[in-house]
Design an enzyme around this catalytic site. Structure first.
Site, PDB file in Angstrom:
ATOM      1  N   SER A 153      -8.988   4.267 -12.348  1.00 28.20           N
ATOM      2  CA  SER A 153      -9.781   3.658 -11.283  1.00 28.20           C
ATOM      3  C   SER A 153     -10.948   2.868 -11.896  1.00 28.20           C
ATOM      4  O   SER A 153     -10.732   1.960 -12.695  1.00 28.20           O
ATOM      5  CB  SER A 153     -10.261   4.740 -10.308  1.00 28.20           C
ATOM      6  OG  SER A 153     -10.768   4.164  -9.125  1.00 28.20           O
ATOM      7  N   GLU A 191      -1.438   2.960  -3.561  1.00 29.50           N
ATOM      8  CA  GLU A 191      -2.779   3.315  -4.005  1.00 29.50           C
ATOM      9  C   GLU A 191      -3.740   3.622  -2.849  1.00 29.50           C
ATOM     10  O   GLU A 191      -4.533   4.556  -2.910  1.00 29.50           O
ATOM     11  CB  GLU A 191      -3.375   2.172  -4.848  1.00 29.50           C
ATOM     12  CG  GLU A 191      -2.679   1.934  -6.182  1.00 29.50           C
ATOM     13  CD  GLU A 191      -3.146   2.884  -7.257  1.00 29.50           C
ATOM     14  OE1 GLU A 191      -3.994   3.747  -6.973  1.00 29.50           O
ATOM     15  OE2 GLU A 191      -2.661   2.755  -8.399  1.00 29.50           O
TER      16      GLU A 191
END
Length: 562
Positions: free
Chosen positions: A206, A346
């Site tokens: 991330s 995601e």
């Protein structure tokens, strides 16, 4: 008798070493502790090692500096300390004094035994505003069975880590400079823990993956690592780069004092005011300006996070002075093998947002909101046209709010898929790139706070197969398929750390799969990680081609991100 005494001495010495490990580093001696893997392998943990001076007082909004030496044996009181988070309510272990490193190693060198293992340098995620390097979220237990040294690093977050006035009074990127300073600490010290400073691979997920991508572009990162792993994040993401840092700085200043503005307050005075603020007042102001919690901040992810990396004016010690997109397209970056990819959906966590349909209805009524800011389109008529074309890429009706799954796919693509695939395409022209899509939907991955929707894999789920969390269930309570996926992930990721290749040889646990690097972007190969491993080509090809046509026709160059 003498032999018996010798054996007793050896046993006691070994027991004392295993129970009370001491390592001498450049600043002094540090005491470690013993931990154990789920498969009962013991390893050494050295937590809370200071790698820089506490960034307090005049050192707030300054580049990190070398820590002071200490006398005696350091038994750190910062083992569970975390940097100031963006939440308004403070946690007990939060502190501005947070520049600490944690080292985990299966073996410590001795006078009689040399140890030189590859190193995995881990940069945590959390949107540059949250997160922790501690074993509560980044436990090394699974990795320790694979003969690598793991280093996790704390770095300044949010306002303290990423404030910038756009000039030399506060150039920004302090959190990224902390990460880089930690890498230099590794070069100086990791050999004492059995690590090889010449074999360091940086890993991030991330915002940590974005950080890794920015280190590939970093002004002073050359020579600090030989490989890079980016899970679900790219330096080309729109949320990777703040493009109006000065405006953001004054916006926060005005929240603290309504009389502050660019006309009556210089940037140097603004920084002086910020430097004098106490943490509770600072956290309150940030929460008022930036919102509270991850869900609130995710609303900004498409338009761009307000506190993240920025392009600095050129000066000694600058971290980033070049556009990510222009650097990648020109080959102006650190050319090391890179493993990167995305999860199959995601943004699936938005399924639990009760306001998603209303938000998307507002987007549908204002189609210009669908247009990526990095296209630099200023004409509103053109912007609405492009927004209309984007919506019709996803649904012929041009209305996404009527279908939650399509809305989620749009955010997955634009926040993670499109920029990550584009980075792989551009970078592969100059260095080895291995791309993946993680689509295995197992119960082990659902331990992370994410919707338990069979067949769909949310942001960060793959991390549950690589790192141990303190609140995680016993791995032996899960089905065998979950543990097999875990072993596959650990094997490939640590193979990359060791060899800069995730599949250097055929292995039964990997179904004898050889993961190819990208050699042709027109037939871009990637590894599909699901119940089985399969090499496929051209992930999300239709979406990528659709956006490329729009960028070619309407975007105003030069691009910074994608």
């Amino acid at each position: 008798m003498s032999r018996l005494i010798l054996l007793i001495f050896i046993f006691l010495a070994t027991y004392a070493h295993s129970e009370d490990p001491i390592v001498q580093i450049s600043n002094g001696k540090i005491k470690g502790e013993m931990m154990v893997t789920p498969y009962n392998r013991s390893f050494y943990a050295f937590r809370g090692i200071p790698y820089a001076k506490p960034p307090l007082g005049d050192l707030r909004f300054q580049a990190p500096q070398k820590p002071d030496n200490w006398t005696g044996i350091l038994n750190s009181d910062a083992k569970d300390r975390i940097c100031i988070q963006l939440y308004s309510q403070s946690q007990p272990n939060e502190s501005e004094d947070c520049l600490y490193i944690h080292v985990y190693t299966p073996q410590i060198p001795s006078e009689t035994q040399k140890v030189s293992l590859p190193v995995m340098y881990v940069i945590h995620g959390g949107g540059f505003a949250y997160g922790t390097p501690t074993p509560q979220e980044l436990g090394p237990q699974y990795l320790m069975d694979y003969d690598v040294v793991v280093v996790t690093v704390g770095y300044r977050l949010g306002f303290l880590g990423f404030l910038s006035t756009g000039d030399l009074n506060c150039p920004g990127n302090y959190g990224l400079k902390d990460q880089q300073f930690g890498l230099r600490w590794v070069q100086d010290n990791i050999r004492h823990f059995g690590g090889d400073p010449k074999r360091v691979t940086i890993f991030g997920e991330s915002a940590g993956a974005v950080s890794v991508g920015l280190h590939l572009l970093g002004e002073n990162s050359e020579g600090l690592f030989i490989g890079a792993i980016q899970d679900s994040g790219s330096s080309l993401a729109n949320w990777a780069l703040q493009t109006s840092p000065k405006d953001i700085a004054y916006k926060l200043g005005k929240q603290i004092d309504s009389t502050i503005n660019e006309n009556n307050t210089s940037t140097s005075e603004l920084v002086r005011i910020f430097r004098a603020l106490d943490i509770p007042r600072l956290k309150k102001a940030c929460a008022e300006v930036f919102g509270e919690g991850f869900q609130a901040n995710y609303n900004d992810i498409y338009q761009g996070f307000l506190l993240t990396g920025t392009i600095e004016p050129k000066h000694d010690g600058a971290f980033l002075t070049k556009s990510p997109f222009q650097s990648l397209i020109k080959g102006d970056f650190i050319k090391v093998p890179t493993l990167l990819g995305i999860n199959s959906e995601e943004s699936l966590f938005l399924a639990e947002d009760p306001t998603l349909e209303d938000k998307m209805a507002y987007f549908d009524q204002n189609k210009e909101l669908y247009v990526p800011p990095n296209m630099h389109i200023s004409d509103q008529k053109t912007k609405k046209l492009v927004g209309e074309k984007i919506t019709r890429m996803y649904d012929p009706s041009g209305c996404l709010h009527q279908n939650k799954a399509i809305s989620i796919r749009f955010f997955s693509d634009t926040s993670f898929g499109r920029p990550t695939i584009k980075q792989a395409q551009l970078q592969s022209k100059y260095s080895d790139v291995f791309f993946y899509e993680f689509g295995y939907s197992g119960k082990m991955g659902k331990q992370f706070p994410s919707p338990d929707i069979p067949g769909k894999v949310c942001h960060s789920e793959e991390m549950m197969y690589i790192f141990h969390r303190s609140d995680a269930k016993d791995i032996f309570s899960f089905q065998e398929e979950d543990r097999i996926t875990m072993k596959r992930m650990l094997t490939m990721w640590t193979n990359f750390v060791k060899y800069q290749n995730p599949t250097p040889e055929c292995l039964e646990i990997l179904q004898s799969t050889i993961w190819p690097k990208i050699s042709n972007v027109d037939e871009m190969p990637y590894l599909s990680i699901n119940n089985s491993l399969e090499v496929k080509v051209n992930l999300k090809k239709q979406m990528m081609e659709g956006y490329q046509q729009l960028y070619d026709e309407y975007a105003v160059p030069p691009l910074d991100t994608y």
